[in-house]
Every structure is written in structure tokens, then in C-alpha cells.
Design an enzyme around this catalytic site. Structure first.
Site, short mmCIF file in Angstrom:
data_model
loop_
_atom_site.label_atom_id
_atom_site.label_comp_id
_atom_site.label_asym_id
_atom_site.label_seq_id
_atom_site.Cartn_x
_atom_site.Cartn_y
_atom_site.Cartn_z
N ARG A 67 34.63 50.62 35.33
CA ARG A 67 35.52 49.87 34.45
C ARG A 67 34.72 48.87 33.63
O ARG A 67 33.84 48.18 34.14
CB ARG A 67 36.59 49.12 35.25
CG ARG A 67 37.49 50.05 36.06
CD ARG A 67 38.55 49.29 36.81
NE ARG A 67 39.29 50.20 37.68
CZ ARG A 67 40.24 49.82 38.54
NH1 ARG A 67 40.55 48.53 38.64
NH2 ARG A 67 40.86 50.71 39.28
N ARG A 112 34.36 41.56 40.82
CA ARG A 112 34.79 42.28 39.63
C ARG A 112 33.57 42.97 39.01
O ARG A 112 32.81 42.37 38.28
CB ARG A 112 35.44 41.31 38.64
CG ARG A 112 36.37 41.97 37.63
CD ARG A 112 37.07 40.93 36.79
NE ARG A 112 37.95 40.09 37.55
CZ ARG A 112 39.22 40.38 37.82
NH1 ARG A 112 39.74 41.51 37.38
NH2 ARG A 112 39.96 39.56 38.53
N ARG A 156 35.49 45.17 47.85
CA ARG A 156 36.22 43.96 48.25
C ARG A 156 36.39 43.89 49.77
O ARG A 156 36.45 42.81 50.35
CB ARG A 156 37.55 43.89 47.53
CG ARG A 156 37.36 43.69 46.03
CD ARG A 156 38.61 43.25 45.31
NE ARG A 156 38.29 42.91 43.90
CZ ARG A 156 39.10 42.26 43.09
NH1 ARG A 156 40.29 41.86 43.51
NH2 ARG A 156 38.74 41.99 41.84
#
Length: 423
Positions: A261, A276, A388
Site C-alpha cells: 500500500r 503503517r 501489528r
């Protein structure tokens, strides 16, 4: 994708549904585009009927040896042929314009979704475990760098910002987490493991609604190829352009894949550490169901994702996302937020969404009931995000001496390693 017939039947209800997402009314614009499309179809049909009728009249004129009339009729047929070509081109443009407009509008929310502008209106549904609250707990990047097993500097030299290099026992811990997840979902929850392409074409991303709206968040690779942002794309598109037997449903798929992403919409957020990333591992869950069972399947999928965190003994809470925070393709979403002691807060680690027939319409995915095709319902969820989970394990199981205890659930995957220490 929305059903224009449903909008035509009750445009006010459609606009009220958009208002829940804080969007302006769209029914008038859509119905205008639809009316133009229908007018062109009607005009083309009328022209074709006239052309067919003229062909018969030409035959009759020639039979009667009325060459003048036959020639006049043939001239009219030639004009209709040109007119039909123009109408067909205009019809294609009208259909494309309507489809484009419909594709840019998010899904209709389920009635039970709480109204609110953003994440501040999300509602806690449940929680599990007791969060460890400490002002002395370190964040994952401090732990990983102190162990000498997490390197952001070399990753930046290799690839730029938002990448991480894991080494040794941390690399193994990441792999162990993914293996635990895929084993739980295949062996205990009945999902079929799939190894699918990481590169997909435009229509696959369109089918799951990452395109066209979220093109800036995707990594394009050459012409008509994209790196998957989530295995949801590959798994959901396994049923594209198919008519399934109702007896086949539900279909449940899972995959452990890297995801890619751009994070274009999150500039400045979580720039340090692994929260992220442009590249990360995730275990994805996808279900294909009938409309009547999709609600129960949503609850089941949530439970499957929760099992992973319970097995790792990581405290978490489940949030029902508000209307302003629910994703583009979803009718309803549960977020699972894991407790991170280093931040003293909950952070999202899984989203489980039911999409109704929204994606199925875009993919042409249906099932047959009583001889008639109906659109399937699709669901997707993280089961869970591996990176995560690694963060949560490091922060939850950190020790005062800088080492990290390996959760007991990961012992079978760690080759006897029970404690990660600086080497």
C-alpha cells in the site's frame, strides 16, 4: 456497485442513505444519466424495428417489380444503418457514464451502524483481557532496535520510508505468527487456504472497489497490473463472473500474503516504526454467502479473528464503526483494536466487513436459486495483520532486561526459542 432500478424505485431512500455517510444527494444525477441511457436504447430499438420492417417492404416491392420504391426503401435502410451505428456508440457512452457514476458511490450502510462523522463515534461492542498500563513500557521500535534485530535505517537505504528489515529471531517470530494464524483458520475454522497471485489486473481491483476511487493508494506495476493491497482482492475475485450452486455456499477462503500500500491518505501518521508500512504480511479471510446468511457469517468471521488474539493472550476490544468511519465497500464493519502498552492505547489490528452484494455486482458473482441467478454476498476480514501482531507481542511480552518472552501459542513454531534476546 448499486442497482439503478432500486434507485429509480425510491430515490429519496437512496439519498437518505448517502446522507448517513455525510455525502450529498446523487439520485437526480444518476436518474438523469439512466434516463439518457434508456432513451438511447428505446430509440435504437425503434430504429432496428423500422429497419426490419423496411427489409420486408423491400422484398415486397421487388416482388411487385416496383424498382423505384425498392430503391427508396433501400436508401432509407442505409440511413438507418448509419443512424443505428451512431445510436449504439452513444448508448455505450451513456452506459459507461452511468456505470462510472455508480462506481464512485460507496455502499449503503446497514441500519444498525451507528451514525457519526468519524472514529470518535465508533461504539465499543466488547473487550477481552486486561490491558497492561505502564508509563515505562517501551514501543516496539525501541525494543526491536535494542535487540539489534529491527533495522529501519538499512530498510530506508534499500527502499525508502515505511519499510523495515527484521533479522534473526524477530524474522522468525514474524513467520511464526503468520503460520499460527493460517493454521488456526484452516484447521479449526474450516477456511480453505489459497495461494493466489500477488499481481492482479484492473478489473480485479475494480471488483473489490479499490479502483477507481483509491488508485493513489495502490502500487501499479506496468500496464494493467497492480500489487495487491490485501489478499481480499485475489480471494474475492475467485468467484468473479461465475454462477455458483447454492449448495456450494458458503465458500470460505484464507491466504497469508505480503500486502502493498502506498498509504497516500495517511501522510504524516505513524511515520516511525512498523504500524503503517508500504509492505506487510497479513492473513486474510474471505467468505462468499447467500444474502440470508451474511449477517451470521459476519459474526463468525469476527470470532475467528478474535481467536488469534485470545490464543496469543493479547488484550483487545471490538468496535462497531460509525457511518462516517465505515469503508467504501462495507455495509458494516467491526474493528478489532489490540492494546499496545508502549503507546498506552488500542490500535486497529483487524477489520471484518460485510459488503452485501456491492462487490458481487462489480464482479458479476452470482448463485442459482430456484433456477434464477442472484448476487452473492461477500465478506472480508483480517485474521490478522501479522506486523501489528508482532508489535503487540513485542510490547506486551517485553521484559525489564530488554528481552521478549515468546507467547506459548508460538512455541511449536519457534524451534524451542522461548525468549528473544540480543545476540
Amino acid at each position: 456497485m448499486h442497482d439503478i432500478r432500486a434507485i429509480r424505485d425510491d430515490p429519496a431512500a437512496f439519498d437518505r442513505a448517502l446522507a448517513r455517510r455525510f455525502l450529498p444527494p446523487e439520485s437526480a444525477r444518476l436518474l438523469s444519466l439512466d434516463e439518457r441511457r434508456r432513451e438511447l436504447i428505446a430509440e435504437a430499438q425503434s430504429a432496428q424495428e423500422r429497419r426490419n420492417s423496411l427489409s420486408k417492404e423491400i422484398g415486397a416491392a421487388k416482388k411487385a417489380k416496383d424498382e423505384a420504391r425498392a430503391a427508396a426503401l433501400m436508401e432509407e435502410v442505409a440511413g438507418l444503418k448509419e443512424r443505428l451505428a451512431t445510436l449504439e456508440a452513444q448508448e455505450r457512452e451513456a452506459i459507461a457514464a452511468l456505470d462510472k457514476a455508480l462506481a464512485e458511490i460507496p455502499n449503503i450502510l446497514a441500519d444498525e451502524v451507528p451514525d457519526g462523522p468519524d472514529e470518535s463515534a465508533n461504539v465499543e461492542r466488547s473487550n477481552w483481557g486486561t490491558p497492561r498500563r505502564s508509563n515505562s513500557a517501551r514501543e516496539h521500535f525501541d525494543i526491536g532496535e535494542a535487540l539489534g534485530l529491527m533495522d529501519f535505517e538499512i530498510a530506508a537505504k534499500l527502499s525508502g520510508a515505511r519499510f523495515t528489515v527484521l533479522k534473526g529471531q524477530l524474522a522468525r517470530l514474524e513467520r511464526a505468527l503468520g503460520q499460527l494464524m493460517i493454521d488456526i483458520h484452516t484447521q479449526e475454522h474450516g477456511y480453505t487456504e489459497v495461494s493466489a497471485p500477488l499481481l492482479v489486473r484492473d478489473h480485479a481491483l475494480y471488483g473489490t472497489a479499490q479502483l477507481p476511487k483509491f488508485a493513489e493508494d495502490q502500487f501499479g506495476v506496468g500496464e494493467d497490473l497492480w500489487l495487491i493491497p490485501t489478499a481480499e482482492v485475489s480471494l474475492t475475485n475467485l468467484v468473479r463472473e461465475q454462477i455458483l450452486s447454492e449448495d456450494e455456499l458458503p465458500l470460505r477462503y484464507t491466504a497469508l500474503t505480503p500486502c502493498f500500500r502506498r498509504e497516500a491518505g495517511s501522510a504524516g501518521r505513524d511515520t516511525r516504526g512498523m504500524l503503517r508500512q508500504h509492505q506487510f504480511w497479513k492473513c486474510e479471510l474471505v467468505s462468499i454467502t447467500t444474502p440470508e446468511t451474511s449477517g451470521a457469517e459476519h459474526e463468525r468471521m469476527l470470532s475467528c479473528a478474535e481467536t488469534v488474539l485470545q490464543r496469543l493472550e493479547l488484550p483487545y476490544r471490538v468496535m462497531i464503526l460509525s457511518s462516517g468511519d465505515t469503508g467504501f465497500a462495507a455495509r458494516k464493519t467491526y474493528d478489532i483494536e489490540v492494546w499496545l502498552p508502549g503507546q498506552n492505547t488500542f490500535r486497529e489490528i483487524s477489520s471484518c466487513s460485510v459488503c452485501g452484494e456491492f462487490q458481487a455486482r462489480r464482479m458479476g458473482a452470482r448463485f442459482r436459486r430456484d433456477g434464477k441467478p442472484h448476487f452473492v454476498h461477500t465478506l472480508n476480514g483480517s485474521g490478522i495483520a501479522v506486523g501489528r501482531a508482532l508489535i503487540a507481542v513485542l510490547e506486551t511480552y517485553q521484559n525489564d532486561d530488554g528481552s521478549v518472552t515468546v507467547p506459548s501459542a508460538l512455541a511449536p513454531y519457534m524451534g524451542g526459542i522461548t525468549r528473544i534476546e540480543r545476540v
